[in-house]
Design a protein around this motif. Sequence first.
Motif, short mmCIF file in Angstrom:
data_model
loop_
_atom_site.label_atom_id
_atom_site.label_comp_id
_atom_site.label_asym_id
_atom_site.label_seq_id
_atom_site.Cartn_x
_atom_site.Cartn_y
_atom_site.Cartn_z
N GLU A 99 5.38 -1.20 3.63
CA GLU A 99 5.76 -0.08 4.50
C GLU A 99 6.68 0.89 3.79
O GLU A 99 6.53 2.11 3.90
CB GLU A 99 6.44 -0.63 5.76
N GLN A 100 7.64 0.35 3.03
CA GLN A 100 8.59 1.22 2.31
C GLN A 100 7.89 2.01 1.21
O GLN A 100 8.17 3.20 1.01
CB GLN A 100 9.72 0.37 1.73
N GLU A 101 6.97 1.37 0.51
CA GLU A 101 6.24 2.06 -0.55
C GLU A 101 5.41 3.21 0.03
O GLU A 101 5.29 4.27 -0.59
CB GLU A 101 5.31 1.07 -1.26
N GLY A 132 11.45 7.20 2.78
CA GLY A 132 12.43 7.74 3.73
C GLY A 132 11.92 8.92 4.51
O GLY A 132 12.72 9.71 5.03
N ASP A 133 10.60 9.08 4.61
CA ASP A 133 10.01 10.21 5.32
C ASP A 133 10.22 10.03 6.82
O ASP A 133 9.58 9.19 7.47
CB ASP A 133 8.52 10.29 5.01
N ALA A 134 11.12 10.82 7.40
CA ALA A 134 11.44 10.70 8.82
C ALA A 134 10.29 11.14 9.71
O ALA A 134 10.28 10.83 10.91
CB ALA A 134 12.69 11.52 9.14
N ALA A 185 14.96 3.52 10.42
CA ALA A 185 14.94 4.81 11.13
C ALA A 185 14.63 4.61 12.61
O ALA A 185 15.25 5.24 13.47
CB ALA A 185 13.91 5.74 10.49
N SER A 186 13.70 3.72 12.91
CA SER A 186 13.37 3.44 14.31
C SER A 186 14.52 2.75 15.03
O SER A 186 14.80 3.03 16.20
CB SER A 186 12.11 2.58 14.40
#
Length: 695
Positions: A154-156, A160-162, A425-426
Amino acid sequence: MRYLTPSLAVIALILAAGSTAQAEEGMWTFDNFPIARANATLGTNIDQAWLDRVRLSSAKFGGCSAGIVSAEGLVMTNNHCVSSCVANLSTQAINYAETGFTPRSREEELKCPGGTAEILTDIADVTARMHAAGAGLSGQAFTRARDAESGRIEQEACGGDAGRRCQVVSLYRGGQFKLYTYKKYTDVRLAFAPEDRAATFGGDLDNFSFPRFAIDAAFIRLYEGGQPAATPTHFVWNASQPVEGTPVFVSGSPGSTQRLLTQDQLFTVRDVVLPMDQLIASELRGRLIRFSEESEENAFIAMDPISSVENTYKRGRGRMAALVDPAFMRMKAGSEADFRGRVAADATLTARVGDPWAELAAVQPILRETYAAVALLEGGTGLGTTPVAGGSQLFSWARTLVRGAQERARPSAERLPEYADSRLASVQSGLFAERPVYPSLEQVRMEWWLSKTREWLTVDDARVRGLLGSESPEQLSARLIDGTTLADPAVRRALWEGGLAAIEASNDPLIRYLLSIQDETRAVRADWEARVEAPTARASEQLAAARFAAYGDAVYPDATGTLRLTYGRIEGTDVPGQRWGPFTTFNGLWDRATGAVPFDVAPKLLAARGRIDGETVMNMAVSSDTIGGSSGSPVVNEAGEIVGANFDSTVLTQRNAYGYDRNVNRSVIVTTGAVTTALRDVYGMQRLVVELGAD
């Protein structure tokens, strides 16, 4: 909570392969939708381009579904899906549930606190990576390795795209893993909601039934950069009178089905999970009703929570009815016998998969023994219908703050999965949301949780002594709720941003309390992961492999809260307990109304009676395959036009959690014609009528 769901929601395939699958059966993923089968069944002519338009026009809003209906971010869902937003924006002086929310301009549309909406933009296969991550491992090491790998994937993908969210989804009970990428909107504003009585006519008596006479529809709008979002791909509005027998498709995010539970697992749900859930939900309902009767203020505060728990209770009642129905259970047993026979007839397959049925049977005594503790102290098992841990919103925030601080002190791959970098972020969005908190209601909920935990685990359980100390549930909940400052979002933000040092230095009684019970609650979770979750996941993965070998992969996975497409026809039903035609009209509403709650027509709706064509269809029944979470799902015709929104099903349909039965399965739909009538003739929302192209 998501973290326990993948291995316990028992994600399954259809009851049997093609010869026994019923025509409309299946909550299909968009990357494996049976276009040819649907066209042959319905006489339609949809194609992949049609599927893509429907997918990009569909949205997920909180725990509900929705459909984009204009190029400027306008989205239709159910009124009950925006009820929390309405409650958060209301006061006793201005109660939008009573008056309706009817902004005269876009500038008056109000932001839903903590509201998020998502559109599925991409699906990618990550099965090989996820299977490799757990290879050779068992127990808690297996679950943690899988969780860590999904976090990395998921991170890849999203970093950090909000504006995006990535989620690794388990399908076919671990047989496949897919990466779902969503376009995410965190500025969601309420654009219209009717009077609550217009959407809930008949109250709990009519809930999960048909005929219905409810305008259970509302509109939200997606915003980006302070402006309405550009949504060029959207459903075209069709407010024509529906015709019986018309083929329709329902696109939404059904929550959870459990259709490939083995017989042993199903008996555990019947004998342990649902009885406990129903008992504690019924007591919460009683406490909330008593609370609401104490004052007008309490009635206002408790309106939405009561509706929610009544919905949960009735859903559980319908599921229990299925599990004690001998004919239904014989059908389930026959399905399992067919599956096991196919595997036994293939010596090579048997040698490869072993005996996962026996492995799952061995887990059941442990699950039965530990379910109450994990449900009450941790919640989110994916087996039941009532998440209970903590009871209150303030408790939930406190646990997020404490565990979030503790977990963020570790590398992402070593954390509890809900606190991985890809999901922070969530977490923050929910934690920082500015929503009203009512201490009196919070105390009722926390008293309920503490008293039920003491009752089910017993007074002598060391974990109960750790929870209560020398205080009663009433004393402890009063002290913690009265003393906490966590209702202030600025306080929550400061504690989150201050990290572990700020948490450990805090004097807030609720923070101190959560710190004090971490050993007990974390131990319960670790035991569950090691002795229930991991062996269930491993055995279920073997079942999935056997299922693919026995029946092929042209089958659908169980619902997982992700976007699915189902189909059926507009039609009534004629079985005991469900004998009615496909439509209700406004004339039927006037006939059913008595003027007394819950059959009192909403004031503005009643005042508009003379302007309404009484033959306009309000609600209709459809033979589509839906479940909880499908609320708000756009109902679409062959042309890709939206003709309604799913808002309910029937009590008998609740067996859909365990298997589809075309004879009784009916989804209840509010029509676009009824919504157009309400906007134009009742609430004066002509600007939305124009935007929808329905003027």
